[in-house]
Design a protein around this motif. Structure first.
Motif, PDB file in Angstrom:
ATOM      1  N   ASP A  42      -4.351  12.862  -5.379  1.00  0.00           N
ATOM      2  CA  ASP A  42      -5.540  12.136  -5.105  1.00  0.00           C
ATOM      3  C   ASP A  42      -6.205  12.798  -3.876  1.00  0.00           C
ATOM      4  OD1 ASP A  42      -5.124   9.990  -6.784  1.00  0.00           O
ATOM      5  OD2 ASP A  42      -4.069   8.918  -5.666  1.00  0.00           O
ATOM      6  N   ILE A  43      -5.651  13.591  -2.896  1.00  0.00           N
ATOM      7  CA  ILE A  43      -6.185  14.196  -1.921  1.00  0.00           C
ATOM      8  C   ILE A  43      -7.201  15.319  -2.443  1.00  0.00           C
ATOM      9  CG2 ILE A  43      -5.865  15.562   0.161  1.00  0.00           C
ATOM     10  CD1 ILE A  43      -3.236  13.747   0.719  1.00  0.00           C
ATOM     11  N   VAL A  44      -6.653  16.034  -3.291  1.00  0.00           N
ATOM     12  CA  VAL A  44      -7.507  16.883  -3.903  1.00  0.00           C
ATOM     13  C   VAL A  44      -8.607  16.480  -4.626  1.00  0.00           C
ATOM     14  CG1 VAL A  44      -7.367  18.858  -5.830  1.00  0.00           C
ATOM     15  CG2 VAL A  44      -5.261  18.392  -4.440  1.00  0.00           C
ATOM     16  N   GLU A  99       0.921  -1.352  -0.025  1.00  0.00           N
ATOM     17  CA  GLU A  99       0.091  -0.199   0.088  1.00  0.00           C
ATOM     18  C   GLU A  99       1.013   1.243  -0.027  1.00  0.00           C
ATOM     19  OE1 GLU A  99      -3.667   0.326  -0.052  1.00  0.00           O
ATOM     20  OE2 GLU A  99      -3.417  -1.910  -0.448  1.00  0.00           O
ATOM     21  N   GLN A 100       0.502   2.232  -0.781  1.00  0.00           N
ATOM     22  CA  GLN A 100       1.361   3.367  -0.908  1.00  0.00           C
ATOM     23  C   GLN A 100       0.336   4.560  -0.290  1.00  0.00           C
ATOM     24  OE1 GLN A 100       2.129   3.891  -4.906  1.00  0.00           O
ATOM     25  NE2 GLN A 100       3.222   2.087  -5.126  1.00  0.00           N
ATOM     26  N   SER A 101       0.985   5.619   0.092  1.00  0.00           N
ATOM     27  CA  SER A 101       0.076   6.658   0.704  1.00  0.00           C
ATOM     28  C   SER A 101      -0.393   7.474  -0.650  1.00  0.00           C
ATOM     29  CB  SER A 101       1.078   7.487   1.591  1.00  0.00           C
ATOM     30  OG  SER A 101       2.142   8.154   0.740  1.00  0.00           O
ATOM     31  N   ASP A 102      -1.418   8.119  -0.298  1.00  0.00           N
ATOM     32  CA  ASP A 102      -2.113   9.089  -1.138  1.00  0.00           C
ATOM     33  C   ASP A 102      -1.416  10.119  -1.708  1.00  0.00           C
ATOM     34  OD1 ASP A 102      -4.386   7.246  -1.130  1.00  0.00           O
ATOM     35  OD2 ASP A 102      -5.269   8.408   0.289  1.00  0.00           O
ATOM     36  N   SER A 103      -1.254  10.337  -2.796  1.00  0.00           N
ATOM     37  CA  SER A 103      -0.563  11.618  -3.567  1.00  0.00           C
ATOM     38  C   SER A 103      -1.221  12.758  -3.148  1.00  0.00           C
ATOM     39  CB  SER A 103      -0.122  11.450  -5.065  1.00  0.00           C
ATOM     40  OG  SER A 103      -1.494  11.445  -5.749  1.00  0.00           O
ATOM     41  N   VAL A 152     -11.264  15.599  -2.103  1.00  0.00           N
ATOM     42  CA  VAL A 152     -11.889  16.862  -1.584  1.00  0.00           C
ATOM     43  C   VAL A 152     -12.840  17.347  -2.625  1.00  0.00           C
ATOM     44  CG1 VAL A 152     -11.626  19.120  -0.852  1.00  0.00           C
ATOM     45  CG2 VAL A 152      -9.892  17.451   0.066  1.00  0.00           C
ATOM     46  N   LEU A 153     -12.331  17.508  -3.780  1.00  0.00           N
ATOM     47  CA  LEU A 153     -13.375  17.705  -4.930  1.00  0.00           C
ATOM     48  C   LEU A 153     -14.626  16.919  -5.056  1.00  0.00           C
ATOM     49  CD1 LEU A 153     -13.834  19.768  -7.296  1.00  0.00           C
ATOM     50  CD2 LEU A 153     -12.528  18.407  -8.745  1.00  0.00           C
ATOM     51  N   ALA A 154     -14.322  15.558  -4.975  1.00  0.00           N
ATOM     52  CA  ALA A 154     -15.611  14.733  -4.954  1.00  0.00           C
ATOM     53  C   ALA A 154     -16.402  15.131  -3.931  1.00  0.00           C
ATOM     54  CB  ALA A 154     -14.962  13.429  -4.876  1.00  0.00           C
ATOM     55  N   PHE A 190     -13.909  10.937  -7.881  1.00  0.00           N
ATOM     56  CA  PHE A 190     -13.418   9.789  -6.990  1.00  0.00           C
ATOM     57  C   PHE A 190     -12.659   8.576  -8.016  1.00  0.00           C
ATOM     58  CE2 PHE A 190     -13.955   5.808  -4.893  1.00  0.00           C
ATOM     59  CZ  PHE A 190     -13.070   5.818  -3.860  1.00  0.00           C
ATOM     60  N   LEU A 191     -13.677   8.174  -9.024  1.00  0.00           N
ATOM     61  CA  LEU A 191     -13.149   7.106  -9.732  1.00  0.00           C
ATOM     62  C   LEU A 191     -11.923   7.304 -10.447  1.00  0.00           C
ATOM     63  CD1 LEU A 191     -16.422   5.359 -10.845  1.00  0.00           C
ATOM     64  CD2 LEU A 191     -14.652   4.731  -9.178  1.00  0.00           C
TER      65      LEU A 191
END
Length: 124
Positions: free
Chosen positions: A13-15, A6-10, A18-20, A58-59
């Motif tokens: 992806d966090i943006v 598992e890798q941490s969210d970039s 939040v946008l979703a 999100f997808l």
């Protein structure tokens, strides 16, 4: 599923997360805020559009790709399921109904016995 590290969210992806959330919240906000001002169809379309836009955003994220992969694998596994025929399902349903009735009667019998014993002990 694949066993990957598992890798941490970039940050991207966090943006997207939040946008979703903002898109879904905006659609729901519009639905409630414009009650009485917009026709119901427009309000439902705004809420639905916000949810759909949020899901689409999100997808496109890494977690969204994992969700798409999971759904794809689930659909593949569902194709392997051997579904019962109507006759087999009906028989199984009747067996379940009969077992439930039998256990219900048995529990009712025990309830009557325990209730009589408690009344007998309290009457003494």
């Amino acid at each position: 599923m694949n066993s990957r590290v598992e890798q941490s969210d970039s940050a991207g992806d966090i943006v997207k997360y939040v946008l979703a959330l903002v898109l879904v919240a905006a659609g729901l906000f519009a639905f409630y805020w414009f009650e009485g001002q917009w026709p119901n169809v427009a309000r439902v379309l705004s809420a639905g559009g916000g949810v759909v836009a949020g899901v689409v955003v999100f997808l496109t994220s890494r977690k969204g790709a994992q969700v798409r992969e999971f759904l794809s694998e689930s659909r593949f596994e569902l194709r392997k399921v051997v579904w019962p025929k109507r006759q087999e399902a009906t028989r199984t349903t009747w067996v379940v109904i009969l077992v439930v009735v039998a256990i219900s009667l048995l529990l009712a019998f025990f309830d009557v016995i325990v209730q009589a014993a408690v009344k007998w002990l309290l009457a003494r």
